[in-house]
Design a protein around this motif. Sequence first.
Motif, PDB file in Angstrom:
ATOM      1  N   LEU A 238      88.108  32.584  41.067  1.00  0.00           N
ATOM      2  CA  LEU A 238      88.419  31.230  40.611  1.00  0.00           C
ATOM      3  C   LEU A 238      89.668  31.214  39.743  1.00  0.00           C
ATOM      4  O   LEU A 238      90.484  30.297  39.816  1.00  0.00           O
ATOM      5  CB  LEU A 238      87.233  30.643  39.843  1.00  0.00           C
ATOM      6  N   ARG A 239      89.829  32.227  38.926  1.00  0.00           N
ATOM      7  CA  ARG A 239      91.026  32.296  38.077  1.00  0.00           C
ATOM      8  C   ARG A 239      92.277  32.486  38.920  1.00  0.00           C
ATOM      9  O   ARG A 239      93.331  31.946  38.606  1.00  0.00           O
ATOM     10  CB  ARG A 239      90.895  33.424  37.058  1.00  0.00           C
TER      11      ARG A 239
ATOM     12  N   ALA B 211      83.151  36.137  40.989  1.00  0.00           N
ATOM     13  CA  ALA B 211      83.461  34.741  41.298  1.00  0.00           C
ATOM     14  C   ALA B 211      84.481  34.202  40.309  1.00  0.00           C
ATOM     15  O   ALA B 211      85.420  33.505  40.668  1.00  0.00           O
ATOM     16  CB  ALA B 211      82.179  33.905  41.248  1.00  0.00           C
TER      17      ALA B 211
ATOM     18  N   ASN C 180      78.788  25.557  34.703  1.00  0.00           N
ATOM     19  CA  ASN C 180      78.371  25.879  33.331  1.00  0.00           C
ATOM     20  C   ASN C 180      79.018  25.087  32.219  1.00  0.00           C
ATOM     21  O   ASN C 180      78.361  24.720  31.267  1.00  0.00           O
ATOM     22  CB  ASN C 180      78.604  27.352  33.022  1.00  0.00           C
ATOM     23  N   TRP C 181      80.319  24.881  32.294  1.00  0.00           N
ATOM     24  CA  TRP C 181      80.991  24.058  31.285  1.00  0.00           C
ATOM     25  C   TRP C 181      82.171  23.411  31.978  1.00  0.00           C
ATOM     26  O   TRP C 181      82.474  23.698  33.144  1.00  0.00           O
ATOM     27  CB  TRP C 181      81.413  24.875  30.059  1.00  0.00           C
TER      28      TRP C 181
ATOM     29  N   PHE D  88      73.183  30.900  37.699  1.00  0.00           N
ATOM     30  CA  PHE D  88      73.887  30.515  38.904  1.00  0.00           C
ATOM     31  C   PHE D  88      75.324  31.004  38.861  1.00  0.00           C
ATOM     32  O   PHE D  88      76.134  30.514  38.116  1.00  0.00           O
ATOM     33  CB  PHE D  88      73.828  28.998  39.107  1.00  0.00           C
ATOM     34  N   LEU D  89      75.591  32.030  39.635  1.00  0.00           N
ATOM     35  CA  LEU D  89      76.929  32.609  39.776  1.00  0.00           C
ATOM     36  C   LEU D  89      77.508  33.113  38.460  1.00  0.00           C
ATOM     37  O   LEU D  89      78.711  33.202  38.301  1.00  0.00           O
ATOM     38  CB  LEU D  89      77.870  31.621  40.454  1.00  0.00           C
ATOM     39  N   ARG D  90      76.679  33.489  37.591  1.00  0.00           N
ATOM     40  CA  ARG D  90      77.081  34.118  36.326  1.00  0.00           C
ATOM     41  C   ARG D  90      78.123  33.316  35.571  1.00  0.00           C
ATOM     42  O   ARG D  90      78.974  33.872  34.879  1.00  0.00           O
ATOM     43  CB  ARG D  90      77.587  35.549  36.596  1.00  0.00           C
ATOM     44  N   GLY D  91      78.035  31.988  35.785  1.00  0.00           N
ATOM     45  CA  GLY D  91      78.753  31.122  34.883  1.00  0.00           C
ATOM     46  C   GLY D  91      80.259  31.111  34.911  1.00  0.00           C
ATOM     47  O   GLY D  91      80.891  31.158  33.880  1.00  0.00           O
ATOM     48  N   ALA D  92      80.858  31.083  36.083  1.00  0.00           N
ATOM     49  CA  ALA D  92      82.283  30.822  36.207  1.00  0.00           C
ATOM     50  C   ALA D  92      83.012  31.101  34.903  1.00  0.00           C
ATOM     51  O   ALA D  92      82.942  32.181  34.348  1.00  0.00           O
ATOM     52  CB  ALA D  92      82.510  29.378  36.670  1.00  0.00           C
ATOM     53  N   ALA D  93      83.683  30.097  34.376  1.00  0.00           N
ATOM     54  CA  ALA D  93      84.486  30.346  33.182  1.00  0.00           C
ATOM     55  C   ALA D  93      83.682  30.135  31.912  1.00  0.00           C
ATOM     56  O   ALA D  93      84.226  30.171  30.821  1.00  0.00           O
ATOM     57  CB  ALA D  93      85.710  29.467  33.187  1.00  0.00           C
ATOM     58  N   GLY D  94      82.396  29.887  32.060  1.00  0.00           N
ATOM     59  CA  GLY D  94      81.558  29.742  30.876  1.00  0.00           C
ATOM     60  C   GLY D  94      81.721  30.959  29.982  1.00  0.00           C
ATOM     61  O   GLY D  94      81.621  30.873  28.765  1.00  0.00           O
TER      62      GLY D  94
ATOM     63  N   PRO E 254      76.681  25.904  28.101  1.00  0.00           N
ATOM     64  CA  PRO E 254      75.322  25.574  28.479  1.00  0.00           C
ATOM     65  C   PRO E 254      74.332  26.537  27.841  1.00  0.00           C
ATOM     66  O   PRO E 254      74.715  27.553  27.265  1.00  0.00           O
ATOM     67  CB  PRO E 254      75.344  25.770  29.977  1.00  0.00           C
TER      68      PRO E 254
ATOM     69  N   ARG F 112      70.620  28.852  31.724  1.00  0.00           N
ATOM     70  CA  ARG F 112      71.168  28.180  32.889  1.00  0.00           C
ATOM     71  C   ARG F 112      72.333  28.964  33.498  1.00  0.00           C
ATOM     72  O   ARG F 112      72.990  28.514  34.397  1.00  0.00           O
ATOM     73  CB  ARG F 112      71.655  26.788  32.494  1.00  0.00           C
ATOM     74  N   ARG F 113      72.563  30.133  32.922  1.00  0.00           N
ATOM     75  CA  ARG F 113      73.772  30.842  33.321  1.00  0.00           C
ATOM     76  C   ARG F 113      73.580  31.698  34.566  1.00  0.00           C
ATOM     77  O   ARG F 113      74.497  32.384  34.991  1.00  0.00           O
ATOM     78  CB  ARG F 113      74.267  31.700  32.152  1.00  0.00           C
TER      79      ARG F 113
ATOM     80  N   GLY G  52      89.987  29.337  30.193  1.00  0.00           N
ATOM     81  CA  GLY G  52      89.677  28.929  31.563  1.00  0.00           C
ATOM     82  C   GLY G  52      90.230  27.582  31.983  1.00  0.00           C
ATOM     83  O   GLY G  52      90.177  27.239  33.157  1.00  0.00           O
TER      84      GLY G  52
ATOM     85  N   GLY H 173      84.820  25.708  33.636  1.00  0.00           N
ATOM     86  CA  GLY H 173      84.310  26.372  34.833  1.00  0.00           C
ATOM     87  C   GLY H 173      84.173  25.408  35.996  1.00  0.00           C
ATOM     88  O   GLY H 173      84.536  25.718  37.134  1.00  0.00           O
TER      89      GLY H 173
ATOM     90  N   GLN I  53      87.459  24.661  37.521  1.00  0.00           N
ATOM     91  CA  GLN I  53      87.933  25.755  38.381  1.00  0.00           C
ATOM     92  C   GLN I  53      87.286  25.685  39.760  1.00  0.00           C
ATOM     93  O   GLN I  53      87.951  25.845  40.781  1.00  0.00           O
ATOM     94  CB  GLN I  53      87.635  27.106  37.734  1.00  0.00           C
TER      95      GLN I  53
END
Lengths: 206, 257
Positions: free
Chosen positions: B59-60, B55, A61-62, B31-37, B24, B28-29, B250, A65, A68
């Motif tokens: 990841l954190r 997720a 996404n960015w 896919f996997l609810r956007g990690a650290a987005g 983004p 587009r979010r 993040g 992310g 990570q």
Amino acid sequence: MSVQAIATNTEGTAVIHPAWVRATHWINALAMLVMIGSGWQVYNASPLFGFTFPPSIALGNWLGGALQWHFAAMWVLAINGLVYLTLGFVTGRFRRKLLPITPRAVIADVKAAVTFKLAHDDLAHYNAVQKVLYAGVILAGVVVVLSGLAIWKPVQFQELAALFGGYDAARYVHFFAMAAIVGFLVVHVSLALLVPKSLRAMIAGR
Amino acid sequence: MRIRKLIPGVDPELLVKDAAKLMPDPARRNFLRGAAGLGALTLLTGCDIIDGDTAEGVLRKISSFNDGAQAALFSRSKLAPTYPESAITRPFPFNAYYSEDEAPVVDPATYRFEISGLVDNKKPWTLDELHALPEVSQITRHVCVEGWSAIGSWQGASLGDFLKRIGADTRAKYVFFRCAEGYSNTIDMATALHPQTQMTFKYDNKLLPRAYGFPMKIRMPTKLGYKNPKYVVAMEVTNTDRGGYWENQGYNWFGGL
């Protein structure tokens, strides 16, 4: 009846890919996809060339992310890769399957391939084109990990970064190693789908 | 849950615009609810809304594990490569989450560098007093988390020497920096004491321009750019991790090179 006899009797074929090859193959496949997808997103933050990757096929996404994802999957990729390389050498599989590679055999098999005469009946035996591709992608995997380490730690691993021509050059090496792996992936997946029994062998072992 | 204040003096609209640049399209979010987005979202809502087994949570956790791995890799004596003057990138890029004309303006006459925490002498420092400290110089590579890098020339005082001078407890875990515009960083003590970690007052032998962090930047060639705070107004020696502007969203906490 010996174990081998049982193995040969069922389906009439021996094991083509031992369990460790199949396990490391699929773990690598997953780790590679995550690394490539997140790597594209990282690339987009500061493109090396006049293009960016469509965000819809990039992961994370960015930038934060994506990083990570990238620095999580790197452990899976590197540890799995080390296991694969170690077992590949120790068991003699690399030597048996990938060597020898002679230019003459490669040229002959490339000719056969482009005229659709290249046989791939025996899944246990690689033709010269396969040998080159498999050895090549293993090499690209090693280069992508080493150049990645150089970019990640250009101070602590500055000798490694210098080996690639410095931090900025290491970024290009990292990119082209990724491109080589993606190129391999396209050919590899297409051929696996054209010869479904090869896909079965990588899942079931035979 | 951490409370985060919006940055005083920064146009919220600008902040949103900047976040939008990095963020983004919401569509587009999926896919996997956007990690650290979601990190940028927490900036706007003012609190962290994610914990647990998502997720992002995993990841954190791995990112925190990577902090430890990087601390283990970090060598107190390994110096970042240095370069000749001819290698300096000209012009050296301005980089921030706001545009150059939004950069803070600090009045040198009223500026005081505030010291707090595990320190014997907490007397605030004027700019003249800081400028009188013994000068060190470096030409090193600034590496941005985005991937680009640039070679610059920085002059100032050794942070490690300064910490000893003011009687800081160098067994403390962290040094926290607060900046004029609300930016902040917490760094590990090992990096604070690294011989190349510098309280920077000059760029290329001239008084630090506003664009590069006047009146003081903390230059750490062993860390990514976002861990090199500019417009520094306060320092705290502490055993509490106070996080940082990008780290809270993040970016990796250690950010080591």
